[in-house]
Scaffold this active site. Structure first.
Site, PDB file in Angstrom:
ATOM      1  N   THR A  23      44.513  44.032  27.843  1.00 19.46           N
ATOM      2  CA  THR A  23      45.072  45.321  28.276  1.00 19.46           C
ATOM      3  C   THR A  23      46.456  45.139  28.905  1.00 19.46           C
ATOM      4  O   THR A  23      47.424  45.802  28.516  1.00 19.46           O
ATOM      5  CB  THR A  23      44.110  45.966  29.301  1.00 19.46           C
ATOM      6  N   LYS A 113      44.191  39.302  41.077  1.00 21.16           N
ATOM      7  CA  LYS A 113      43.884  39.386  42.527  1.00 21.16           C
ATOM      8  C   LYS A 113      42.845  38.370  42.953  1.00 21.16           C
ATOM      9  O   LYS A 113      42.912  37.811  44.051  1.00 21.16           O
ATOM     10  CB  LYS A 113      43.412  40.783  42.916  1.00 21.16           C
ATOM     11  N   VAL A 140      47.659  43.937  43.388  1.00 17.46           N
ATOM     12  CA  VAL A 140      47.131  44.970  44.297  1.00 17.46           C
ATOM     13  C   VAL A 140      47.655  46.339  43.881  1.00 17.46           C
ATOM     14  O   VAL A 140      48.863  46.536  43.735  1.00 17.46           O
ATOM     15  CB  VAL A 140      47.541  44.687  45.766  1.00 17.46           C
ATOM     16  N   LYS A 213      41.873  42.542  47.171  1.00 15.12           N
ATOM     17  CA  LYS A 213      43.176  43.193  47.363  1.00 15.12           C
ATOM     18  C   LYS A 213      43.500  43.340  48.851  1.00 15.12           C
ATOM     19  O   LYS A 213      44.643  43.161  49.271  1.00 15.12           O
ATOM     20  CB  LYS A 213      43.168  44.558  46.679  1.00 15.12           C
ATOM     21  N   GLY A 310      45.242  50.222  34.531  1.00  8.52           N
ATOM     22  CA  GLY A 310      45.761  50.695  33.252  1.00  8.52           C
ATOM     23  C   GLY A 310      46.843  49.743  32.795  1.00  8.52           C
ATOM     24  O   GLY A 310      47.589  49.194  33.621  1.00  8.52           O
TER      25      GLY A 310
HETATM   26  P1  NAP Z   1      41.576  41.695  29.390  1.00  3.38           P
HETATM   27  O1  NAP Z   1      41.890  42.956  28.687  1.00  3.38           O
HETATM   28  O2  NAP Z   1      40.181  41.182  29.373  1.00  3.38           O
HETATM   29  O3  NAP Z   1      42.551  40.582  28.815  1.00  3.38           O
HETATM   30  C1  NAP Z   1      42.434  39.219  29.086  1.00  3.38           C
HETATM   31  C2  NAP Z   1      42.856  38.499  27.865  1.00  3.38           C
HETATM   32  O4  NAP Z   1      42.929  37.105  28.146  1.00  3.38           O
HETATM   33  C3  NAP Z   1      41.869  38.692  26.715  1.00  3.38           C
HETATM   34  O5  NAP Z   1      42.584  39.048  25.555  1.00  3.38           O
HETATM   35  C4  NAP Z   1      41.227  37.313  26.573  1.00  3.38           C
HETATM   36  O6  NAP Z   1      40.922  36.992  25.273  1.00  3.38           O
HETATM   37  C5  NAP Z   1      42.358  36.429  27.056  1.00  3.38           C
HETATM   38  N1  NAP Z   1      41.864  35.125  27.452  1.00  3.38           N
HETATM   39  C6  NAP Z   1      40.970  34.828  28.429  1.00  3.38           C
HETATM   40  N2  NAP Z   1      40.765  33.500  28.470  1.00  3.38           N
HETATM   41  C7  NAP Z   1      41.535  32.968  27.491  1.00  3.38           C
HETATM   42  C8  NAP Z   1      41.739  31.645  27.030  1.00  3.38           C
HETATM   43  N3  NAP Z   1      41.121  30.611  27.595  1.00  3.38           N
HETATM   44  N4  NAP Z   1      42.584  31.446  25.990  1.00  3.38           N
HETATM   45  C9  NAP Z   1      43.214  32.499  25.418  1.00  3.38           C
HETATM   46  N5  NAP Z   1      43.078  33.782  25.815  1.00  3.38           N
HETATM   47  C10 NAP Z   1      42.232  33.991  26.836  1.00  3.38           C
HETATM   48  O7  NAP Z   1      42.018  41.761  30.915  1.00  3.38           O
HETATM   49  P2  NAP Z   1      43.166  42.666  31.553  1.00  3.38           P
HETATM   50  O8  NAP Z   1      42.563  43.970  31.928  1.00  3.38           O
HETATM   51  O9  NAP Z   1      44.385  42.641  30.708  1.00  3.38           O
HETATM   52  O10 NAP Z   1      43.409  41.893  32.925  1.00  3.38           O
HETATM   53  C11 NAP Z   1      44.235  40.743  32.991  1.00  3.38           C
HETATM   54  C12 NAP Z   1      44.502  40.441  34.468  1.00  3.38           C
HETATM   55  O11 NAP Z   1      45.171  41.555  35.042  1.00  3.38           O
HETATM   56  C13 NAP Z   1      43.250  40.209  35.307  1.00  3.38           C
HETATM   57  O12 NAP Z   1      43.499  39.213  36.268  1.00  3.38           O
HETATM   58  C14 NAP Z   1      43.027  41.547  35.977  1.00  3.38           C
HETATM   59  O13 NAP Z   1      42.346  41.429  37.196  1.00  3.38           O
HETATM   60  C15 NAP Z   1      44.459  41.972  36.193  1.00  3.38           C
HETATM   61  N6  NAP Z   1      44.622  43.421  36.358  1.00  3.38           N
HETATM   62  C16 NAP Z   1      44.181  44.262  35.377  1.00  3.38           C
HETATM   63  C17 NAP Z   1      44.362  45.627  35.528  1.00  3.38           C
HETATM   64  C18 NAP Z   1      43.926  46.593  34.464  1.00  3.38           C
HETATM   65  O14 NAP Z   1      44.095  47.796  34.647  1.00  3.38           O
HETATM   66  N7  NAP Z   1      43.366  46.155  33.358  1.00  3.38           N
HETATM   67  C19 NAP Z   1      44.992  46.123  36.692  1.00  3.38           C
HETATM   68  C20 NAP Z   1      45.441  45.223  37.664  1.00  3.38           C
HETATM   69  C21 NAP Z   1      45.265  43.872  37.476  1.00  3.38           C
HETATM   70  P3  NAP Z   1      39.450  37.240  24.681  1.00  3.38           P
HETATM   71  O15 NAP Z   1      39.390  38.712  24.430  1.00  3.38           O
HETATM   72  O16 NAP Z   1      39.436  36.395  23.464  1.00  3.38           O
HETATM   73  O17 NAP Z   1      38.469  36.784  25.730  1.00  3.38           O
END
Ligand code: NAP
Length: 444
Positions: A23, A113, A140, A213, A310
């Site tokens: 995402t 976080k 955060v 956070k 998001g």
């Molecule tokens: P996500 O959609 O699950 O994306 C994580 C990506 O990393 C996935 O595509 C996953 O691939 C990949 N990945 C994980 N381990 C891997 C590895 N060993 N080698 C290659 N790719 C790998 O998560 P996200 O929502 O983008 O969140 C990412 C970070 O941002 C997190 O720390 C989260 O806490 C933070 N965050 C997110 C949001 C939000 O709104 N989403 C807001 C604030 C902070 P696979 O699909 O193949 O597992």
């Protein structure tokens, strides 16, 4: 043109490696592409995505013109990458990835976080040794620039307290329960159907995400090390629609707050459901939105509001960090704003107070028999513990009901005293079941 040449050659491009194409990773690449011109101008140099580490495609993001590797460690070891952008999440692989990047002399930007709250002290120390920085604005409140506000915007203040709605999922659930009168389970189901909550919602609804956070904000606000294991954490899964209704009747909203506050030589760090007066702006922050109130001695209370999650909102913060790091790429390490806000040797060893020492008002809901004398029994117990009753609701019992809910707002009291009073109330023959207790904050 000539003038530009005299001023020196244009700065070299900054090369970034993006690990994780979910995402936030996908959205970060999209924002960099869409706003490339403005971002380069703000960096004072072009930004080039040198390599992307992703083991699968993201249909929302075009990487056809980028170098993509399935091995995220190849990105951390790529000598052409200046900044590693960690967006894989979690505290296992992500920690090793960030350590590898730092060891290779790369700056790190992360939205993680959990990683910062649990391993930040060690990562900042290692980054300082290697002369690089770790930036984490997106960790955060998503797109809300609260890290920069605490660390730089409010740098002239002694920060007194912070109170924030810092988990969008929890806020969505409480908002739905209030607005449509549904139960916790129904609101959680809706949040899951809309993609706001994970299949396993524990991190969000039990307050762990908010605790991560809170500890990051408290560390910056009070210049203390990150102490995730010392945060008192209570979730929202036991909040009932009845309590939301009574809170309304008393002029309050129930919100899941992260609170950090200076108290004497110590600080309070707590995450729990809280009654807030309806007239406060933060009480009217609804749905998935986040808001953080910060009170500084010079500025007074300030409020930061926006999308806490998001892809694009979070990418907004990730890119802001890339710009910050890119601007100071050739600066000496001591000329950059340090990740902890101050040099690590300046961090104090402030004591985190035990929850029993915390002083707040309470909302209590007691299921009592509809008999004469019950109220005087309750009043005696409160008075013995030095607690006064500030407001009380007792409706007539429903037809055929033996028990009536007695709802009380107490004066401010030490948590230890309140627990003592509640234990005695629960032992009364005229009281049944568990006494519901929710803390109350005026946030004034
Ligand atoms: P996500 O959609 O699950 O994306 C994580 C990506 O990393 C996935 O595509 C996953 O691939 C990949 N990945 C994980 N381990 C891997 C590895 N060993 N080698 C290659 N790719 C790998 O998560 P996200 O929502 O983008 O969140 C990412 C970070 O941002 C997190 O720390 C989260 O806490 C933070 N965050 C997110 C949001 C939000 O709104 N989403 C807001 C604030 C902070 P696979 O699909 O193949 O597992």
């Amino acid at each position: 043109m000539k003038g530009q040449e005299v001023a020196g050659s244009p700065a070299r491009a900054v090369r970034i490696g993006v690990c994780g194409l979910g995402t936030v990773g996908g959205a970060t690449i999209n924002v960099l592409a869409r706003n490339g011109k403005e971002i380069a101008a703000r960096c004072g140099r072009p930004v080039i995505i040198e390599e992307v580490g992703a083991r699968r495609d993201n249909p929302d993001c075009d990487t056809s013109r980028l170098k993509v590797t399935p091995d995220i460690f190849a990105v951390a070891n790529n000598p052409d990458v200046d900044i590693l952008v960690e967006l894989v999440g979690g505290t296992g692989v992500a920690r090793d990835l960030v350590l590898t990047a730092i060891d290779n002399g790369k700056h790190v930007v992360t939205a993680n976080k959990a990683l910062i709250a649990e391993h930040g002290n060690m990562l900042f120390e290692f980054a300082a040794q290697k002369g690089v920085t770790v930036a984490y604005e997106a960790a955060v409140a998503g797109g809300v620039p609260i890290i920069k506000s605490l660390r730089e915007g409010l740098a002239g203040n002694r920060i007194q307290w912070i109170a924030g709605i810092i988990n969008g999922t929890g806020n969505y659930i409480l908002t739905e329960m209030r607005e449509s009168g549904c139960s916790f389970a129904e609101a959680l189901g809706q949040a899951q159907a809309l993609g706001y909550a994970e299949a396993d919602p524990t991190f969000d609804v039990e307050g762990i995400d908010a605790a991560h956070k809170l500890v990051i904000m408290a560390s910056l606000a009070f210049a203390i090390p990150l102490t995730f294991d010392k945060v008192y954490t209570e979730g929202i899964s036991r909040i009932s629609r009845e309590d939301i209704r009574y809170a309304d009747e008393l002029g309050y909203r129930i919100k899941h707050l992260g609170i950090a506050q200076r108290r004497g030589q110590g600080v309070e760090l707590r995450v729990h459901p809280t009654l807030i007066p309806q007239r406060r702006l933060i009480a009217n922050v609804n749905g998935v939105m986040n808001a953080v109130l910060v009170s500084g001695d010079a500025v007074g209370p300030t409020l930061y509001y926006g999308a806490g999650a998001g892809g694009e909102a979070t990418a907004s913060a990730v890119v802001a960090d890339i710009v910050d790091v890119a601007r100071t790429l050739e600066a000496r390490p001591d000329q950059r704003v340090p990740p902890a806000g101050v040099a690590l040797h300046e961090l104090g060893e402030t004591q985190v107070l035990l929850q029993e020492e915390v002083v707040t008002s309470y909302y209590l809901r007691i299921s009592a028999c509809d008999k004469p004398g019950v109220m005087s029994e309750l009043a005696t117990i409160f008075s013995d513990w030095g607690i006064s009753i500030e407001a009380l609701i007792q409706h007539e019992p429903q037809e055929g009901e033996r028990l009536v809910p007695v709802v009380i707002l107490t004066s401010r009291a030490r948590e230890a005293s309140l627990c003592g009073a509640v234990a005695q109330i629960q032992a009364l023959h005229t009281v049944e079941g568990e006494v519901v207790r929710i803390r109350v904050e005026s946030l004034g």
